[in-house]
Design a protein around this motif. Sequence first.
Motif, PDB file in Angstrom:
ATOM      1  N   UNK A 349       0.938  -1.258   0.120  1.00  0.00           N
ATOM      2  CA  UNK A 349      -0.029   0.224  -0.149  1.00  0.00           C
ATOM      3  C   UNK A 349       0.894   1.393  -0.145  1.00  0.00           C
ATOM      4  N   UNK A 350       2.222   1.058   0.004  1.00  0.00           N
ATOM      5  CA  UNK A 350       2.770   2.247   0.192  1.00  0.00           C
ATOM      6  C   UNK A 350       3.219   3.148   1.401  1.00  0.00           C
ATOM      7  N   UNK A 351       2.770   2.642   2.468  1.00  0.00           N
ATOM      8  CA  UNK A 351       2.686   3.178   3.825  1.00  0.00           C
ATOM      9  C   UNK A 351       4.270   3.062   4.073  1.00  0.00           C
ATOM     10  N   UNK A 352       5.176   3.911   3.824  1.00  0.00           N
ATOM     11  CA  UNK A 352       6.582   3.751   3.923  1.00  0.00           C
ATOM     12  C   UNK A 352       6.770   3.988   5.326  1.00  0.00           C
ATOM     13  N   UNK A 353       6.274   5.046   6.095  1.00  0.00           N
ATOM     14  CA  UNK A 353       6.704   5.108   7.330  1.00  0.00           C
ATOM     15  C   UNK A 353       6.400   4.047   8.489  1.00  0.00           C
ATOM     16  N   UNK A 354       5.130   3.700   8.312  1.00  0.00           N
ATOM     17  CA  UNK A 354       4.704   2.460   9.139  1.00  0.00           C
ATOM     18  C   UNK A 354       5.639   1.150   8.591  1.00  0.00           C
ATOM     19  N   UNK A 355       5.990   1.144   7.438  1.00  0.00           N
ATOM     20  CA  UNK A 355       6.672  -0.118   6.931  1.00  0.00           C
ATOM     21  C   UNK A 355       8.217  -0.258   7.746  1.00  0.00           C
TER      22      UNK A 355
END
Length: 502
Positions: A349-355
Motif C-alpha cells: 500500500x506504500x505506507x513507507x513510515x509504517x513499513x
Amino acid sequence: LGFWQPKVVLASVPLSPQPQGASHRLSRHPSTFERDWVSEKMLPTHSIRKPTPRKKGEGSVLSCFQSQERGAPPNKKLVLLLVLLVIMGLSSLAYIWNLQSSLGEAEVEKEISKIQVQEHQDTKSREISMLQQALLDSQNSVTEREKTINSLRSHLSDCRSSLDDLSGQKLNSDSQLLSVQSENQRFVSQIIELQNQKDEMGTKLSESIKEKGMVSNEKERLKTRILDLGGHVNEEEKELEGTQQALFNSQNQRRQEEPQMAKKQQQRQQQQQRTNGQLRVSFPPSIPDQDPESEERRQAVKGAMKFAWDMYEKYAWGKDELKPISKRGSMWFNLGLTIVDSIDTLFIMGLEDEYHKARDWIKNEMDFDKSTRDSTFEITIRNLGGLLGIYSLTNDTMFLDRAEDLGHRLLKSFTNPSGFPNSRVDLKSTSKTQPKAEGNFILSEIGSIQLEFLYLSYLTGNSTLAEKPMAIFKKLRDMKPANGLYSAFLDTRTGRMSNNHF
C-alpha cells in the motif's frame, strides 16, 4: 331280527285276555307289547269275553291251529298277521341284501379312492423330487456365482492395491520432480551468476589484452631503443622481463581480491543506503485508477488499513493482537504476530513510515530466545510465512536471515519416532529438551507447513530445511487407510489415526 320271527315270538305269548280294568296302552315290555297288541288289535272287541278258567294248552297259538284242524273257522287276523310278518321278513332280507351290495360298492370306491390318492401322492413325490433337484441345481449355480464374485472381489482388491501403489509412485515422482525443479532453478541462478562472472572476466581479459598490447608496444619501443643504445640491450631486456612478471603478479592478486572487494563494495552501498537504520527499498508506484469510483474505493481500503494500524500502534504495539473494545494488547506467542502479518500489506500500500517502523521492530525486538510452548503450525504460517512473504517483495536479506533462524528452531519439534512434529515447540530449547509429545495433531496442519519450509529451502539452498516436512507426505502414504480416508486428527507420538472424524 328275533322280533320278526313270529313262530318263536308268538309261541311264547299267551292269548289270554287282559284282566278287567287293565290299561289299553302299549306296554314297554316286549312280551307285554305282543300280548297287548294281540289281545287288543288282532281280536275283535265282541270276542273279548270275561276271563274264564282255562285248561291246560288253551290260549296258545298251537291251540288255535288245533282248533282249525277240528273244523273251527280260521282266525283271519292271525292269518293277516302271519302274512305281514312274512312280508316284513322278506323286506328285511332285501334290505340286508341291498345293504351288503352297497357296502361292497363303497369298499370298491374306497379302494379306487385309495389308488387315486396313492397315484396323486406318487405324482407329488415325483414333483417334489424334481423341485429338490432344481433347488440343488440352483444352489450349485449360486455357489458358482459366489465363487465368481469372490474372485472378482479379490481381483478388484488387487487392482485397488495396484492403484494405491501407482498413486504412491506418482506422489514420489511429483516430489522428486519438485526437488529437481528447485535444483534446476538453483542451477539456473548459478549459471546466470557464472555468466555474469564470465562477462566480468571477459571485460577484465580485454583490459588485460589492451594492457598487454601496451606492454608489447612498450617492448618494441624499448627494443628499438636498445638497438639504438647498443650495449645496453641485455640490461633493458632483463628489466622488461621483471616488469612483465610484476604486471602478471599484480593481475593475479587483483583477481584473488575481487570477490572480497565486491562484498565490501556491496556492504558500503548498503551502509550508504541506510538512513537512521532504515534500508531504502523501491515501493510499488502509486498509480491512480482511471475510474474515479474504483480509486475512491481503493483509497477507502487504504484508509481503513491505516486506521487499524494506527490503533494497533497506539494501544498494542509489539503485542500479538489488539483487543478493540478494551483497547489493550494480548500476548499469544509474544512474537508480534500483527506486525509480521501486516508488513507486506504496508509495503504494497506504500505506507513507507509504517513499513520502516515495523522493519526496525522485526530486526531489533523480535526475540526467538524465549522458553515457551507455542503452536508449531501457527508460528510456521504466521511468523515464518510472514518473513518469507516480505522478503519475496523487497529482497531484504534481513528478513531472510531471520526466517532461516526461525526455520532451524522449528525443525527442533521433529523429535517423534512417528516422523511427525510435536504440536507445540519451544524455540529456545534444543532438540533434546523439547516438550514431550502429547495430544493430537490436526491433519490439515501437518499437511500444509511444507509450503514455507520448501520455499525457505529454495531461497537458502539448504535442502535439510525441507527434508523432514516433506517426509510427512511419505509417512501419510505409507499408512494406506482401508477406506482411503484419513482421520482429521493424528496422534503426535505414534502417528496413528486417533478418531473417526474424516
